[in-house]
Design a protein around this motif. Structure first.
Motif, PDB file in Angstrom:
ATOM      1  N   TYR A 239      37.163 -18.649 -98.926  1.00 42.17           N
ATOM      2  CA  TYR A 239      36.807 -20.056 -99.114  1.00 42.17           C
ATOM      3  C   TYR A 239      36.984 -20.745 -97.770  1.00 42.17           C
ATOM      4  O   TYR A 239      37.545 -20.168 -96.827  1.00 42.17           O
ATOM      5  CB  TYR A 239      37.704 -20.715-100.174  1.00 42.17           C
ATOM      6  CG  TYR A 239      39.170 -20.703 -99.800  1.00 42.17           C
ATOM      7  CD1 TYR A 239      39.757 -21.799 -99.167  1.00 42.17           C
ATOM      8  CD2 TYR A 239      39.963 -19.590-100.059  1.00 42.17           C
ATOM      9  CE1 TYR A 239      41.097 -21.781 -98.798  1.00 42.17           C
ATOM     10  CE2 TYR A 239      41.296 -19.565 -99.697  1.00 42.17           C
ATOM     11  CZ  TYR A 239      41.866 -20.664 -99.066  1.00 42.17           C
ATOM     12  OH  TYR A 239      43.186 -20.643 -98.693  1.00 42.17           O
ATOM     13  N   ASP A 240      36.493 -21.952 -97.649  1.00 46.19           N
ATOM     14  CA  ASP A 240      36.638 -22.704 -96.397  1.00 46.19           C
ATOM     15  C   ASP A 240      37.146 -24.100 -96.748  1.00 46.19           C
ATOM     16  O   ASP A 240      36.436 -24.888 -97.364  1.00 46.19           O
ATOM     17  CB  ASP A 240      35.305 -22.785 -95.662  1.00 46.19           C
ATOM     18  CG  ASP A 240      35.480 -23.037 -94.172  1.00 46.19           C
ATOM     19  OD1 ASP A 240      36.548 -23.537 -93.784  1.00 46.19           O
ATOM     20  OD2 ASP A 240      34.550 -22.720 -93.403  1.00 46.19           O
TER      21      ASP A 240
ATOM     22  N   ALA B  67      34.317 -30.914 -97.694  1.00 42.14           N
ATOM     23  CA  ALA B  67      34.371 -30.405 -99.057  1.00 42.14           C
ATOM     24  C   ALA B  67      34.719 -28.920 -99.044  1.00 42.14           C
ATOM     25  O   ALA B  67      34.371 -28.187 -98.116  1.00 42.14           O
ATOM     26  CB  ALA B  67      33.028 -30.623 -99.747  1.00 42.14           C
ATOM     27  N   LEU B  68      35.411 -28.486-100.073  1.00 44.70           N
ATOM     28  CA  LEU B  68      35.757 -27.075-100.205  1.00 44.70           C
ATOM     29  C   LEU B  68      34.489 -26.241-100.334  1.00 44.70           C
ATOM     30  O   LEU B  68      33.604 -26.553-101.126  1.00 44.70           O
ATOM     31  CB  LEU B  68      36.632 -26.870-101.444  1.00 44.70           C
ATOM     32  CG  LEU B  68      36.967 -25.419-101.795  1.00 44.70           C
ATOM     33  CD1 LEU B  68      37.931 -24.824-100.775  1.00 44.70           C
ATOM     34  CD2 LEU B  68      37.552 -25.332-103.203  1.00 44.70           C
ATOM     35  N   ALA B  69      34.396 -25.175 -99.534  1.00 44.30           N
ATOM     36  CA  ALA B  69      33.272 -24.238 -99.617  1.00 44.30           C
ATOM     37  C   ALA B  69      33.768 -22.937-100.244  1.00 44.30           C
ATOM     38  O   ALA B  69      34.693 -22.309 -99.725  1.00 44.30           O
ATOM     39  CB  ALA B  69      32.696 -23.972 -98.232  1.00 44.30           C
TER      40      ALA B  69
ATOM     41  N   GLY C 255      34.868 -18.962-105.851  1.00 44.29           N
ATOM     42  CA  GLY C 255      33.495 -18.881-106.314  1.00 44.29           C
ATOM     43  C   GLY C 255      33.120 -17.556-106.935  1.00 44.29           C
ATOM     44  O   GLY C 255      31.986 -17.388-107.382  1.00 44.29           O
ATOM     45  N   ALA C 256      34.043 -16.591-106.989  1.00 47.90           N
ATOM     46  CA  ALA C 256      33.759 -15.302-107.615  1.00 47.90           C
ATOM     47  C   ALA C 256      33.813 -15.443-109.134  1.00 47.90           C
ATOM     48  O   ALA C 256      34.593 -16.227-109.670  1.00 47.90           O
ATOM     49  CB  ALA C 256      34.765 -14.251-107.146  1.00 47.90           C
ATOM     50  N   GLN C 257      32.994 -14.662-109.807  1.00 44.79           N
ATOM     51  CA  GLN C 257      32.913 -14.741-111.266  1.00 44.79           C
ATOM     52  C   GLN C 257      33.704 -13.605-111.902  1.00 44.79           C
ATOM     53  O   GLN C 257      33.462 -12.433-111.609  1.00 44.79           O
ATOM     54  CB  GLN C 257      31.462 -14.667-111.728  1.00 44.79           C
ATOM     55  CG  GLN C 257      31.300 -14.736-113.236  1.00 44.79           C
ATOM     56  CD  GLN C 257      29.874 -14.535-113.694  1.00 44.79           C
ATOM     57  OE1 GLN C 257      28.962 -14.397-112.883  1.00 44.79           O
ATOM     58  NE2 GLN C 257      29.665 -14.513-114.989  1.00 44.79           N
ATOM     59  N   VAL C 258      34.655 -13.945-112.781  1.00 41.29           N
ATOM     60  CA  VAL C 258      35.347 -12.931-113.571  1.00 41.29           C
ATOM     61  C   VAL C 258      34.451 -12.599-114.757  1.00 41.29           C
ATOM     62  O   VAL C 258      34.306 -13.392-115.683  1.00 41.29           O
ATOM     63  CB  VAL C 258      36.731 -13.410-114.035  1.00 41.29           C
ATOM     64  CG1 VAL C 258      37.384 -12.364-114.937  1.00 41.29           C
ATOM     65  CG2 VAL C 258      37.629 -13.696-112.828  1.00 41.29           C
ATOM     66  N   VAL C 259      33.835 -11.431-114.711  1.00 41.60           N
ATOM     67  CA  VAL C 259      32.849 -11.027-115.711  1.00 41.60           C
ATOM     68  C   VAL C 259      33.528 -10.461-116.952  1.00 41.60           C
ATOM     69  O   VAL C 259      33.086 -10.696-118.078  1.00 41.60           O
ATOM     70  CB  VAL C 259      31.877  -9.991-115.114  1.00 41.60           C
ATOM     71  CG1 VAL C 259      30.863  -9.528-116.156  1.00 41.60           C
ATOM     72  CG2 VAL C 259      31.162 -10.581-113.902  1.00 41.60           C
TER      73      VAL C 259
END
Length: 202
Positions: free
Chosen positions: A110-111, A117-119, A162-166
């Motif tokens: 992340y940035d 704003a958080l990226a 931003g990663a998706q827990v599937v």
């Protein structure tokens, strides 16, 4: 599709390791086009301690330490990340938590910069959680384990990046007599991973 399986357990003959290897076998058996790598944090002697070098990277005053860059490169090669771990004190082992603390660093996962704003930078990554516990499902449900883990891991860690827990699987009653159904489940988890399309191919 390439899958990175990160396993955290001190002994190679543990059920945790057996589950990780069965997931890998499931991935490989589903298609010759799918590759898999297992990162054994204990065997590789990954240092989970957040150091002054890690703090410098977090503040974006220096590049991350070399071992962190190597782990980030592993994840960059992956379409899917699978974490396999035993539940210690209703959470993940310290070794795995330290791996996350150090590897999912500011500027890479992340940035976060003052005034901006958080990226979230890991939107391409699909995450699968496989936890192995000693209590039964009723105990975990009664004490709110599932909600707590969704908050801590799904939202607090991966959602922030931003990663998706599937998927999130909890394998309970982890004594040796219960190993066989867990290994069958693990193989099915591996096969099912390959059914998820690579989001970067869309």
């Amino acid at each position: 599709m390439h899958t990175l399986i990160v396993v955290s357990h001190p002994t190679a003959d543990s059920l945790t390791h057996a589950v990780a290897h069965r997931i890998a076998e499931g991935v490989r058996s589903s298609s010759r086009d799918h590759s898999v790598e297992i990162a054994d944090l204990a065997a590789e002697q990954f240092d989970p301690r957040f150091s002054s070098g890690d703090l410098g990277a977090h503040l974006q005053r220096s590049v991350p330490p070399e071992d962190v860059l190597a782990e980030q490169a592993r994840i960059d090669r992956a379409d899917a990340l699978v974490l396999v771990y035993p539940i210690y004190w209703w959470s993940m082992p310290a070794l795995l938590k330290g791996w996350i603390d150090r590897v999912f660093s500011n500027g890479w996962a992340y940035d976060d910069r003052p005034g901006a704003a958080l990226a979230k930078k890991l939107g391409h990554l699909r995450v699968h959680l496989v936890a192995i516990g000693g209590a039964d499902l009723t105990t975990y449900a009664r004490h709110g384990y599932f909600g707590a883990m969704r908050t801590q891991i799904d939202h607090g860690i991966f959602g922030y990046c931003g990663a998706q827990v599937v998927s999130s699987d909890l394998l309970v009653s982890s004594d040796s007599s219960e190993a066989h159904p867990h290994l069958a489940t693990a193989h099915a988890i591996g096969r099912n991973l390959t059914a998820i399309a690579d989001p970067r191919a869309a």
